[in-house]
Design a protein around this motif. Structure first.
Motif, PDB file in Angstrom:
ATOM      1  N   GLY A 224       0.836  -1.198   0.000  1.00  0.00           N
ATOM      2  CA  GLY A 224       0.000   0.000   0.000  1.00  0.00           C
ATOM      3  C   GLY A 224       0.870   1.246   0.000  1.00  0.00           C
ATOM      4  N   GLY A 225       0.279   2.364  -0.330  1.00  0.00           N
ATOM      5  CA  GLY A 225       0.989   3.641  -0.250  1.00  0.00           C
ATOM      6  C   GLY A 225       2.137   3.782  -1.230  1.00  0.00           C
ATOM      7  N   THR A 226       2.039   3.106  -2.373  1.00  0.00           N
ATOM      8  CA  THR A 226       3.128   3.164  -3.349  1.00  0.00           C
ATOM      9  C   THR A 226       2.707   3.907  -4.623  1.00  0.00           C
ATOM     10  OG1 THR A 226       2.462   0.949  -4.030  1.00  0.00           O
ATOM     11  CG2 THR A 226       4.360   1.110  -2.567  1.00  0.00           C
ATOM     12  N   ALA A 227       1.731   4.770  -4.484  1.00  0.00           N
ATOM     13  CA  ALA A 227       1.299   5.678  -5.564  1.00  0.00           C
ATOM     14  C   ALA A 227       0.548   4.997  -6.712  1.00  0.00           C
ATOM     15  CB  ALA A 227       2.473   6.497  -6.103  1.00  0.00           C
ATOM     16  N   LYS A 228      -0.086   3.857  -6.432  1.00  0.00           N
ATOM     17  CA  LYS A 228      -0.883   3.197  -7.481  1.00  0.00           C
ATOM     18  C   LYS A 228      -2.044   4.102  -7.911  1.00  0.00           C
ATOM     19  CE  LYS A 228      -1.761  -0.370  -4.858  1.00  0.00           C
ATOM     20  NZ  LYS A 228      -0.844  -0.158  -3.729  1.00  0.00           N
ATOM     21  N   THR A 229      -2.789   4.573  -6.922  1.00  0.00           N
ATOM     22  CA  THR A 229      -3.953   5.402  -7.219  1.00  0.00           C
ATOM     23  C   THR A 229      -3.535   6.721  -7.860  1.00  0.00           C
ATOM     24  OG1 THR A 229      -5.177   4.391  -5.416  1.00  0.00           O
ATOM     25  CG2 THR A 229      -5.979   6.520  -6.193  1.00  0.00           C
ATOM     26  N   THR A 230      -2.491   7.329  -7.317  1.00  0.00           N
ATOM     27  CA  THR A 230      -1.979   8.591  -7.864  1.00  0.00           C
ATOM     28  C   THR A 230      -1.544   8.406  -9.311  1.00  0.00           C
ATOM     29  OG1 THR A 230      -1.151   9.061  -5.645  1.00  0.00           O
ATOM     30  CG2 THR A 230      -0.363  10.485  -7.400  1.00  0.00           C
ATOM     31  N   THR A 231      -0.856   7.284  -9.583  1.00  0.00           N
ATOM     32  CA  THR A 231      -0.394   6.997 -10.945  1.00  0.00           C
ATOM     33  C   THR A 231      -1.589   6.809 -11.887  1.00  0.00           C
ATOM     34  OG1 THR A 231       1.587   5.930 -10.083  1.00  0.00           O
ATOM     35  CG2 THR A 231       0.987   5.403 -12.354  1.00  0.00           C
ATOM     36  N   THR A 232      -2.562   6.025 -11.449  1.00  0.00           N
ATOM     37  CA  THR A 232      -3.742   5.760 -12.292  1.00  0.00           C
ATOM     38  C   THR A 232      -4.450   7.068 -12.632  1.00  0.00           C
ATOM     39  OG1 THR A 232      -4.039   3.683 -11.068  1.00  0.00           O
ATOM     40  CG2 THR A 232      -5.864   4.393 -12.470  1.00  0.00           C
ATOM     41  N   PHE A 233      -4.658   7.887 -11.615  1.00  0.00           N
ATOM     42  CA  PHE A 233      -5.393   9.141 -11.780  1.00  0.00           C
ATOM     43  C   PHE A 233      -4.657  10.086 -12.737  1.00  0.00           C
ATOM     44  CE2 PHE A 233      -6.866  13.340 -10.078  1.00  0.00           C
ATOM     45  CZ  PHE A 233      -8.222  13.172 -10.342  1.00  0.00           C
ATOM     46  N   ASN A 234      -3.365  10.269 -12.509  1.00  0.00           N
ATOM     47  CA  ASN A 234      -2.588  11.194 -13.349  1.00  0.00           C
ATOM     48  C   ASN A 234      -2.435  10.684 -14.776  1.00  0.00           C
ATOM     49  OD1 ASN A 234      -1.735  13.544 -11.698  1.00  0.00           O
ATOM     50  ND2 ASN A 234      -1.013  11.930 -10.357  1.00  0.00           N
ATOM     51  N   LEU A 235      -2.213   9.375 -14.897  1.00  0.00           N
ATOM     52  CA  LEU A 235      -2.095   8.764 -16.220  1.00  0.00           C
ATOM     53  C   LEU A 235      -3.397   8.954 -17.004  1.00  0.00           C
ATOM     54  CD1 LEU A 235       0.144   7.224 -17.645  1.00  0.00           C
ATOM     55  CD2 LEU A 235      -0.775   5.089 -16.703  1.00  0.00           C
ATOM     56  N   ALA A 236      -4.515   8.762 -16.317  1.00  0.00           N
ATOM     57  CA  ALA A 236      -5.826   8.913 -16.967  1.00  0.00           C
ATOM     58  C   ALA A 236      -5.988  10.340 -17.503  1.00  0.00           C
ATOM     59  CB  ALA A 236      -6.935   8.574 -15.980  1.00  0.00           C
ATOM     60  N   TYR A 237      -5.660  11.315 -16.686  1.00  0.00           N
ATOM     61  CA  TYR A 237      -5.804  12.715 -17.108  1.00  0.00           C
ATOM     62  C   TYR A 237      -4.814  13.072 -18.216  1.00  0.00           C
ATOM     63  CZ  TYR A 237      -9.414  14.507 -14.033  1.00  0.00           C
ATOM     64  OH  TYR A 237     -10.631  14.760 -13.452  1.00  0.00           O
ATOM     65  N   CYS A 238      -3.577  12.565 -18.122  1.00  0.00           N
ATOM     66  CA  CYS A 238      -2.569  12.859 -19.157  1.00  0.00           C
ATOM     67  C   CYS A 238      -2.991  12.267 -20.496  1.00  0.00           C
ATOM     68  CB  CYS A 238      -1.205  12.302 -18.763  1.00  0.00           C
ATOM     69  SG  CYS A 238      -0.436  13.206 -17.423  1.00  0.00           S
ATOM     70  N   LEU A 239      -3.447  11.025 -20.476  1.00  0.00           N
ATOM     71  CA  LEU A 239      -3.874  10.373 -21.718  1.00  0.00           C
ATOM     72  C   LEU A 239      -5.069  11.100 -22.316  1.00  0.00           C
ATOM     73  CD1 LEU A 239      -3.430   6.643 -20.638  1.00  0.00           C
ATOM     74  CD2 LEU A 239      -2.185   7.802 -22.472  1.00  0.00           C
ATOM     75  N   ARG A 240      -5.960  11.560 -21.453  1.00  0.00           N
ATOM     76  CA  ARG A 240      -7.126  12.310 -21.921  1.00  0.00           C
ATOM     77  C   ARG A 240      -6.682  13.614 -22.589  1.00  0.00           C
ATOM     78  NH1 ARG A 240     -11.406  12.010 -24.474  1.00  0.00           N
ATOM     79  NH2 ARG A 240     -12.300  14.083 -24.616  1.00  0.00           N
ATOM     80  N   LYS A 241      -5.706  14.256 -21.965  1.00  0.00           N
ATOM     81  CA  LYS A 241      -5.181  15.512 -22.509  1.00  0.00           C
ATOM     82  C   LYS A 241      -4.534  15.297 -23.870  1.00  0.00           C
ATOM     83  CE  LYS A 241      -3.455  19.652 -20.355  1.00  0.00           C
ATOM     84  NZ  LYS A 241      -2.585  20.275 -19.372  1.00  0.00           N
ATOM     85  N   MET A 242      -4.046  14.077 -24.094  1.00  0.00           N
ATOM     86  CA  MET A 242      -3.464  13.721 -25.397  1.00  0.00           C
ATOM     87  C   MET A 242      -4.554  13.323 -26.392  1.00  0.00           C
ATOM     88  SD  MET A 242      -0.288  11.478 -23.932  1.00  0.00           S
ATOM     89  CE  MET A 242       0.228  10.784 -25.492  1.00  0.00           C
ATOM     90  N   GLY A 243      -5.805  13.453 -25.962  1.00  0.00           N
ATOM     91  CA  GLY A 243      -6.917  13.174 -26.867  1.00  0.00           C
ATOM     92  C   GLY A 243      -7.369  11.725 -26.889  1.00  0.00           C
ATOM     93  N   LYS A 244      -6.861  10.924 -25.945  1.00  0.00           N
ATOM     94  CA  LYS A 244      -7.233   9.504 -25.913  1.00  0.00           C
ATOM     95  C   LYS A 244      -8.544   9.298 -25.150  1.00  0.00           C
ATOM     96  CE  LYS A 244      -3.308   8.505 -27.837  1.00  0.00           C
ATOM     97  NZ  LYS A 244      -3.275   8.257 -29.288  1.00  0.00           N
ATOM     98  N   ARG A 245      -9.230   8.246 -25.520  1.00  0.00           N
ATOM     99  CA  ARG A 245     -10.449   7.873 -24.783  1.00  0.00           C
ATOM    100  C   ARG A 245     -10.025   6.937 -23.656  1.00  0.00           C
ATOM    101  NH1 ARG A 245     -13.345   4.868 -29.365  1.00  0.00           N
ATOM    102  NH2 ARG A 245     -11.185   4.219 -29.544  1.00  0.00           N
ATOM    103  N   VAL A 246     -10.309   7.374 -22.419  1.00  0.00           N
ATOM    104  CA  VAL A 246      -9.776   6.655 -21.255  1.00  0.00           C
ATOM    105  C   VAL A 246     -10.887   6.215 -20.307  1.00  0.00           C
ATOM    106  CG1 VAL A 246      -8.158   6.782 -19.313  1.00  0.00           C
ATOM    107  CG2 VAL A 246      -7.741   8.160 -21.351  1.00  0.00           C
ATOM    108  N   LEU A 247     -10.765   4.971 -19.847  1.00  0.00           N
ATOM    109  CA  LEU A 247     -11.624   4.482 -18.766  1.00  0.00           C
ATOM    110  C   LEU A 247     -10.724   4.086 -17.599  1.00  0.00           C
ATOM    111  CD1 LEU A 247     -14.441   3.476 -17.705  1.00  0.00           C
ATOM    112  CD2 LEU A 247     -13.808   1.225 -18.605  1.00  0.00           C
ATOM    113  N   ALA A 248     -10.968   4.677 -16.433  1.00  0.00           N
ATOM    114  CA  ALA A 248     -10.227   4.312 -15.228  1.00  0.00           C
ATOM    115  C   ALA A 248     -11.142   3.461 -14.353  1.00  0.00           C
ATOM    116  CB  ALA A 248      -9.787   5.567 -14.480  1.00  0.00           C
ATOM    117  N   VAL A 249     -10.634   2.318 -13.919  1.00  0.00           N
ATOM    118  CA  VAL A 249     -11.447   1.402 -13.119  1.00  0.00           C
ATOM    119  C   VAL A 249     -10.877   1.340 -11.707  1.00  0.00           C
ATOM    120  CG1 VAL A 249     -12.324  -0.955 -12.922  1.00  0.00           C
ATOM    121  CG2 VAL A 249     -11.913   0.026 -15.195  1.00  0.00           C
TER     122      VAL A 249
END
Ligand SMILES: Nc1ncnc2c1ncn2[C@@H]1O[C@H](COP(=O)(O)OP(=O)(O)O)[C@@H](O)[C@H]1O
Ligand SMILES: [Mg+2]
Length: 134
Positions: free
Chosen positions: A12-37
């Motif tokens: 726990g506490g190894t930035a999994k959630t932070t990584t998922t959240f930021n990756l989702a927003y970055c990919l979206r900003k690149m115009g990708k269609r993203v689903l975060a689960v």
């Protein structure tokens, strides 16, 4: 066909959630269609997307998993997929821990999540799964 990535680690506490959240927003900003689960019963990713009281949710990944286990009809995606800032996500709640216990006794448990995500793959470029364990 969307690529599916699992962000997982047993610690726990190894930035999994932070990584998922930021990756989702970055990919979206690149115009990708993203689903975060959100696949963690602590539902931190769901909270990151602005859902405050996750305990009252009735269309979470846990409910979808339970529907798979019980071989029930799946609800329509618009019922369980939410959107925040152009990023789609499936929320979680503490209910996933009930499913987790039940899943250990099930045959074919490893296919339950793909049964949910496979039909969604064509809608997205990326599906990111925030897991508790890897
Ligand atoms: N790059 C970083 N630098 C500093 N703190 C971070 C960084 N990434 C995440 N954190 C913090 O570490 C903590 C755990 O992150 P989290 O993503 O919730 O971990 P996990 O999902 O693996 O349990 C959070 O308080 C988060 O804000
Ligand atoms: Mg987390």
């Amino acid at each position: 066909m969307g690529k599916i990535y699992m962000i997982g680690s047993q610690k726990g506490g190894t930035a999994k959630t932070t990584t998922t959240f930021n990756l989702a927003y970055c990919l979206r900003k690149m115009g990708k269609r993203v689903l975060a689960v959100d696949f963690d019963s602590q539902a931190n990713l769901t909270t990151c997307f602005g859902v405050e009281d996750t305990g009252v949710l009735e269309d979470t990944i846990g409910h979808l998993m339970m529907a798979q286990i019980e071989d029930e009809k799946m609800p329509f995606p618009k019922r369980y997929i939410r959107t925040k800032d152009g990023v789609d996500f499936i929320p979680s709640s503490i209910y996933l821990s009930v499913v987790d216990a039940k899943l250990r006794l099930e045959m074919g448990a490893e296919r339950m999540l793909s049964g949910i995500l496979d039909p969604l793959r064509e809608r997205y470029d990326y599906i990111l799964i925030d897991c508790l364990c890897g």
